[in-house]
Design a protein around this motif. Structure first.
Motif, short mmCIF file in Angstrom:
data_model
loop_
_atom_site.label_atom_id
_atom_site.label_comp_id
_atom_site.label_asym_id
_atom_site.label_seq_id
_atom_site.Cartn_x
_atom_site.Cartn_y
_atom_site.Cartn_z
N UNK A 1 0.84 -1.20 0.00
CA UNK A 1 0.00 0.00 0.00
C UNK A 1 0.87 1.25 0.00
N UNK A 2 1.91 1.25 0.82
CA UNK A 2 2.83 2.39 0.87
C UNK A 2 3.52 2.62 -0.46
N UNK A 3 3.94 1.53 -1.11
CA UNK A 3 4.62 1.66 -2.41
C UNK A 3 3.67 2.24 -3.45
N UNK A 4 2.43 1.78 -3.49
CA UNK A 4 1.46 2.30 -4.46
C UNK A 4 1.13 3.76 -4.19
N UNK A 5 0.95 4.12 -2.93
CA UNK A 5 0.67 5.52 -2.60
C UNK A 5 1.86 6.42 -2.93
N UNK A 6 3.06 5.95 -2.65
CA UNK A 6 4.26 6.74 -2.98
C UNK A 6 4.37 6.94 -4.49
N UNK A 7 4.05 5.92 -5.25
CA UNK A 7 4.09 6.04 -6.71
C UNK A 7 3.07 7.08 -7.19
N UNK A 8 1.89 7.05 -6.61
CA UNK A 8 0.85 8.02 -7.00
C UNK A 8 1.28 9.45 -6.69
N UNK A 9 1.97 9.65 -5.59
CA UNK A 9 2.41 10.99 -5.19
C UNK A 9 3.62 11.43 -6.03
N UNK B 1 10.65 -1.88 -7.79
CA UNK B 1 11.61 -2.28 -6.76
C UNK B 1 10.92 -2.44 -5.41
N UNK B 2 10.06 -1.49 -5.06
CA UNK B 2 9.34 -1.58 -3.79
C UNK B 2 8.41 -2.78 -3.72
N UNK B 3 7.77 -3.11 -4.84
CA UNK B 3 6.90 -4.27 -4.87
C UNK B 3 7.70 -5.55 -4.71
N UNK B 4 8.82 -5.63 -5.40
CA UNK B 4 9.68 -6.82 -5.25
C UNK B 4 10.16 -6.96 -3.81
N UNK B 5 10.54 -5.85 -3.19
CA UNK B 5 11.01 -5.89 -1.80
C UNK B 5 9.88 -6.33 -0.86
N UNK B 6 8.68 -5.76 -1.07
CA UNK B 6 7.54 -6.10 -0.20
C UNK B 6 7.17 -7.57 -0.33
#
Length: 189
Positions: free
Chosen positions: A119-127, A143-148
Motif C-alpha cells: 500500500x505504501x509503495x502504491x501511494x508513494x508512486x501516485x504521489x 523495486x518496492x513491490x519486489x522488496x515487499x
C-alpha cells in the motif's frame, strides 16, 4: 414425532425459548450461504450498469439496430440473470468448490506487513509520478513491490526495476502514443 422448523425461522436455526432463531444459528446459516453476497454484488452492479445505460445521453444519430446503449444493456441484463441464477443455486444448497491447486492456507492470518508495504509503495508512486516522472516512480514501484514480496537482491532488483520502468515508458510514450509524465528524463528520451 418430529416437527418442521418454527414459522419465521431460517432452516438450520436453533430456536430460543420464545421461538425466535438464535443469533448463532442465523450466523451459521449466513456462513453456509455466504455466496449470496456475490449474488447481491452482481445484482447491484447489474442495476448500476442498466441505470447508466438507460440514462446515457446519445448525440450521434444511430445507424442500424446496434447503438451505444446495446452492449451496456446486454451486460447489465446478463449480470441480473447471473445474480438470480446464483442466488437460486445457493438457496438450493449449491456450494462453490475450492480450486484443487490452491495452496493458500485459509487458517493462517493475513500478512499485514506485506499488505502495508505494498500500500505504501502504491501511494508513494501516485504521489511521486508527477514530480519525478514515470521512469523514476515506476522503478520505485517495481523495486518496492519486489522488496515487499520478499526479494532482497539489492544488486539485481534496482537494475531490473529501472529497466522495466524505462522500457514501459518508451513503449507507452514513444511507440503507443500514450503520454506518460517524463519528469527530469523528459528531455533525454
Amino acid at each position: 414425532m418430529t416437527t418442521g422448523p418454527t414459522p419465521g425461522t431460517v432452516p438450520g436455526d436453533v430456536p430460543e425459548e420464545n421461538g425466535q432463531p438464535s443469533p448463532s444459528g442465523r450466523r451459521a446459516w449466513l456462513r453456509d450461504h455466504s455466496e449470496l453476497g456475490v449474488s447481491v454484488l452482481l445484482l447491484a452492479l447489474g442495476v448500476l450498469v442498466l441505470t447508466d445505460a438507460l440514462t446515457m445521453q446519445v448525440d450521434i444519430a444511430q445507424r442500424g439496430p446496434v447503438g451505444p446503449r446495446t452492449v451496456p444493456l446486454v451486460i447489465g441484463g446478463g449480470l441480473l440473470v447471473v445474480s438470480l441464477l446464483l442466488a437460486v443455486d445457493v438457496l438450493r444448497g449449491g456450494r462453490g468448490e475450492a480450486e484443487g491447486g490452491e495452496d493458500v492456507d485459509l487458517a493462517e492470518p493475513a500478512d499485514l506487513r506485506t499488505v502495508l508495504l505494498l500500500t505504501g509503495v502504491f501511494l508513494a508512486t501516485a504521489v511521486l509520478i508527477e514530480p519525478l516522472g514515470f521512469p523514476v516512480s515506476g522503478a520505485l514501484l517495481f523495486w518496492g513491490t519486489a522488496y515487499a514480496l520478499g526479494s532482497r537482491r539489492v544488486d539485481r532488483d534496482p537494475l531490473i526495476a529501472a529497466g522495466l520502468a524505462l522500457f514501459t515508458y518508451v513503449v507507452f510514450n514513444n511507440l503507443l502514443g500514450v503520454p506518460l509524465p517524463g519528469g527530469p528524463l523528459m528531455g533525454v528520451l
